[in-house]
Design an enzyme around this catalytic site. Structure first.
Site, PDB file in Angstrom:
ATOM      1  N   HIS A   1      -3.386   7.386   2.311  1.00 30.61           N
ATOM      2  CA  HIS A   1      -3.647   6.080   1.833  1.00 30.61           C
ATOM      3  C   HIS A   1      -5.180   5.974   2.291  1.00 30.61           C
ATOM      4  O   HIS A   1      -5.438   6.174   3.709  1.00 30.61           O
ATOM      5  CB  HIS A   1      -2.752   5.305   2.294  1.00 30.61           C
ATOM      6  CG  HIS A   1      -2.964   3.914   2.229  1.00 30.61           C
ATOM      7  ND1 HIS A   1      -3.402   3.330   0.838  1.00 30.61           N
ATOM      8  CD2 HIS A   1      -3.236   2.711   2.948  1.00 30.61           C
ATOM      9  CE1 HIS A   1      -3.791   1.956   1.036  1.00 30.61           C
ATOM     10  NE2 HIS A   1      -3.670   1.624   2.240  1.00 30.61           N
TER      11      HIS A   1
ATOM     12  N   ASN B   1      -9.884   0.264   0.068  1.00 33.03           N
ATOM     13  CA  ASN B   1      -8.485   0.445  -0.108  1.00 33.03           C
ATOM     14  C   ASN B   1      -8.122  -0.160  -1.423  1.00 33.03           C
ATOM     15  O   ASN B   1      -8.139  -1.358  -1.630  1.00 33.03           O
ATOM     16  CB  ASN B   1      -8.339  -0.424   1.100  1.00 33.03           C
ATOM     17  CG  ASN B   1      -6.612  -0.424   1.297  1.00 33.03           C
ATOM     18  OD1 ASN B   1      -6.008   0.238   0.333  1.00 33.03           O
ATOM     19  ND2 ASN B   1      -6.225  -0.974   2.667  1.00 33.03           N
TER      20      ASN B   1
ATOM     21  N   CYS C   1       0.870  -1.189   0.049  1.00 31.28           N
ATOM     22  CA  CYS C   1      -0.016  -0.073   0.092  1.00 31.28           C
ATOM     23  C   CYS C   1       0.804   1.459   0.079  1.00 31.28           C
ATOM     24  O   CYS C   1       0.287   2.287  -0.461  1.00 31.28           O
ATOM     25  CB  CYS C   1      -0.892  -0.139   1.210  1.00 31.28           C
ATOM     26  SG  CYS C   1      -2.226  -1.229   1.236  1.00 31.28           S
TER      27      CYS C   1
HETATM   28  O1  UT7 Z   1      -3.737  -0.961   3.584  1.00 32.24           O
HETATM   29  C1  UT7 Z   1      -3.049  -1.550   4.556  1.00 32.24           C
HETATM   30  C2  UT7 Z   1      -3.175  -1.228   5.986  1.00 32.24           C
HETATM   31  N1  UT7 Z   1      -4.473  -1.779   6.125  1.00 32.24           N
HETATM   32  C3  UT7 Z   1      -5.126  -1.200   7.357  1.00 32.24           C
HETATM   33  O2  UT7 Z   1      -4.746  -0.092   7.661  1.00 32.24           O
HETATM   34  C4  UT7 Z   1      -6.450  -1.701   7.818  1.00 32.24           C
HETATM   35  C5  UT7 Z   1      -6.178  -1.551   9.325  1.00 32.24           C
HETATM   36  N2  UT7 Z   1      -7.470  -2.429  10.249  1.00 32.24           N
HETATM   37  C6  UT7 Z   1      -8.610  -1.762  10.061  1.00 32.24           C
HETATM   38  O3  UT7 Z   1      -8.981  -0.909   9.465  1.00 32.24           O
HETATM   39  C7  UT7 Z   1      -9.495  -2.427  11.268  1.00 32.24           C
HETATM   40  O4  UT7 Z   1      -8.771  -3.172  12.047  1.00 32.24           O
HETATM   41  C8  UT7 Z   1     -10.588  -3.356  10.415  1.00 32.24           C
HETATM   42  C9  UT7 Z   1     -11.734  -2.557   9.772  1.00 32.24           C
HETATM   43  C10 UT7 Z   1     -10.111  -4.310   9.631  1.00 32.24           C
HETATM   44  C11 UT7 Z   1     -11.270  -4.148  11.531  1.00 32.24           C
HETATM   45  O5  UT7 Z   1     -11.790  -3.208  12.526  1.00 32.24           O
HETATM   46  P1  UT7 Z   1     -11.734  -3.516  14.043  1.00 32.24           P
HETATM   47  O6  UT7 Z   1     -12.543  -2.434  14.806  1.00 32.24           O
HETATM   48  O7  UT7 Z   1     -10.142  -3.434  14.317  1.00 32.24           O
HETATM   49  O8  UT7 Z   1     -12.490  -4.974  14.275  1.00 32.24           O
HETATM   50  P2  UT7 Z   1     -11.680  -6.067  14.989  1.00 32.24           P
HETATM   51  O9  UT7 Z   1     -10.758  -6.857  13.909  1.00 32.24           O
HETATM   52  O10 UT7 Z   1     -11.235  -6.078  16.315  1.00 32.24           O
HETATM   53  O11 UT7 Z   1     -12.838  -7.134  14.884  1.00 32.24           O
HETATM   54  C12 UT7 Z   1     -14.044  -6.977  15.576  1.00 32.24           C
HETATM   55  C13 UT7 Z   1     -15.205  -8.102  15.336  1.00 32.24           C
HETATM   56  C14 UT7 Z   1     -14.818  -9.386  15.357  1.00 32.24           C
HETATM   57  O12 UT7 Z   1     -15.712 -10.156  16.109  1.00 32.24           O
HETATM   58  P3  UT7 Z   1     -15.576 -10.474  17.867  1.00 32.24           P
HETATM   59  O13 UT7 Z   1     -14.447 -11.460  17.804  1.00 32.24           O
HETATM   60  O14 UT7 Z   1     -15.372  -9.461  18.230  1.00 32.24           O
HETATM   61  O15 UT7 Z   1     -16.866 -11.332  18.131  1.00 32.24           O
HETATM   62  C15 UT7 Z   1     -14.805  -9.808  13.878  1.00 32.24           C
HETATM   63  O16 UT7 Z   1     -15.164 -11.233  13.939  1.00 32.24           O
HETATM   64  O17 UT7 Z   1     -15.700  -7.757  14.285  1.00 32.24           O
HETATM   65  C16 UT7 Z   1     -15.836  -9.140  13.591  1.00 32.24           C
HETATM   66  N3  UT7 Z   1     -15.779  -8.875  11.942  1.00 32.24           N
HETATM   67  C17 UT7 Z   1     -16.717  -8.834  11.266  1.00 32.24           C
HETATM   68  N4  UT7 Z   1     -18.024  -8.630  11.615  1.00 32.24           N
HETATM   69  C18 UT7 Z   1     -19.043  -8.329  10.247  1.00 32.24           C
HETATM   70  C19 UT7 Z   1     -14.511  -8.896  11.188  1.00 32.24           C
HETATM   71  N5  UT7 Z   1     -14.971  -8.595  10.021  1.00 32.24           N
HETATM   72  C20 UT7 Z   1     -16.317  -8.531   9.915  1.00 32.24           C
HETATM   73  C21 UT7 Z   1     -17.201  -8.162   9.000  1.00 32.24           C
HETATM   74  N6  UT7 Z   1     -18.488  -8.098   9.174  1.00 32.24           N
HETATM   75  N7  UT7 Z   1     -16.712  -7.945   7.583  1.00 32.24           N
END
Ligand code: UT7
Length: 321
Positions: A248, A278, A115
């Site tokens: 980004h 993204n 990225c």
């Molecule tokens: O370009 C390269 C750089 N990339 C980035 O900078 C991305 C960085 N990360 C992010 O943008 C965020 O961490 C995400 C958008 C990927 C995720 O958001 P988060 O607030 O960090 O959520 P999390 O990973 O802590 O997950 C929270 C919950 C989980 O469930 P439990 O374990 O709390 O029950 C996941 O299983 O959300 C669940 N989950 C989803 N639920 C519905 C993960 N993906 C999904 C989904 N729909 N698509």
């Protein structure tokens, strides 16, 4: 006025026609429009058509940038393509784009910094133009990221899209505009937080994106803010002195967090994440092009570009447009 050197003479971008909304994804996997919007700010993404390759997206963006620069392909000396989703393992997507542009001279090559690729490529182009003998470099960020997504992994597949952006960077004597400072970094200790589980040497396959999202998130906010401060310091300014921040486009919450840390207003932050998701190496030039064409970024404005991605890699570019 801060003096620049190599100037951005043209900007262009291209998005595939097909738009996939969050609701459409929610009909296929266990997710919802509400979750995706709340956690990332993403509402939709563009997805390349069957038979439409990274080089096709890159060529379309390149043609617009060359036209915007009032140049022809004959004026270019270099093509540098930042991509993680090349058409083929080799030759480079840059070589394929060179052929599609019918450019029969100069040099073309790809760079890989995921990225952060466009920021790295701009730094390379800037350095090569400073070293000479080149005059005009076409710098492209192009991706068909949809091709390396695991469409059953809801934690990654909802976050990415396809697209391309391009800039023509040109030498200029005595210009007040241009690239003022570059800052790039990487730290290989974090390879396993964001990676693809395949490749020619290890698996003889392309593989799929894997990410520990919340850990990437935390590092991204911290490292982006540091990169912007370091880049601004090279020019003797502070990030809040810039007119526009073109980040980004990974997550709206990352943009808001960085903005808060650096004292930027939400109006200064160019955000396209809701519409493009993204697009990896394409996201920065795509966002720049959107804001230039809608009249926000104007000639003479002080702009900071920034990216963070797999590796980890990250960096920033300060330029006067
Ligand atoms: O370009 C390269 C750089 N990339 C980035 O900078 C991305 C960085 N990360 C992010 O943008 C965020 O961490 C995400 C958008 C990927 C995720 O958001 P988060 O607030 O960090 O959520 P999390 O990973 O802590 O997950 C929270 C919950 C989980 O469930 P439990 O374990 O709390 O029950 C996941 O299983 O959300 C669940 N989950 C989803 N639920 C519905 C993960 N993906 C999904 C989904 N729909 N698509």
């Amino acid at each position: 006025m801060i003096k620049g050197n190599n100037i951005v003479t043209g900007v262009g971008s291209y998005l595939p026609e097909r738009v996939v909304t969050n609701d459409e994804l929610a009909r296929k996997i266990d997710t919802s429009d509400e979750w995706i919007k709340e956690r990332s700010g993403i509402r939709q993404r563009h997805i390349a058509a069957e038979g439409e390759y990274t080089s096709d997206l890159g060529v379309a963006a390149a043609r617009r940038a060359i036209e915007d620069a009032n140049m022809s392909v004959n004026d270019l000396d270099l093509i540098i393509v930042a991509t993680t989703t090349p058409d083929l393992t080799f030759p480079s997507t840059a070589s394929i784009i060179q052929e599609k542009l019918e450019m029969r001279h100069g040099a073309a090559f790809d760079i890989q910094a995921v990225c952060s690729g466009f920021i790295y490529a701009l730094h390379i182009a800037d350095s090569m133009l400073r070293a000479g003998p080149y005059k005009n470099a076409l710098v492209i960020g192009a991706e068909t990221f949809s091709r390396i997504l695991d469409w059953e992994d809801r934690s990654t597949c909802v976050l990415f899209g396809d697209g391309a952006g391009a800039m023509v960077l040109s030498t200029a004597n005595d210009s007040d505009s241009g690239i003022i400072a570059n800052f790039i970094r990487s730290d290989g200790r974090y390879c396993d937080l964001l990676y693809v589980d395949g490749g020619p040497s290890r698996t003889q396959s392309v593989g799929h994106v894997r990410m520990v999202g919340n850990q990437v998130f935390r590092r991204a906010v911290k490292d982006i803010a540091i990169a912007m401060k370091e880049c601004a310091a090279i020019a003797g300014i502070e990030p809040k002195d810039i007119d526009w921040f073109v980040p980004h486009q990974a997550n709206q919450r990352i943009l808001d967090g960085v903005g808060r840390q650096l004292g930027l207003t939400s109006e200064q932050i160019i955000s396209t994440v809701a519409h493009h998701a993204n697009t990896s190496a394409a996201s920065v030039p795509l966002a720049f092009d959107v804001a230039m064409r809608d009249g926000r970024i104007k000639r003479g404005d002080l702009v900071m570009l920034e990216a963070f991605g797999g590796g980890f890699t990250w960096g920033a570019t300060l330029l006067r447009f």
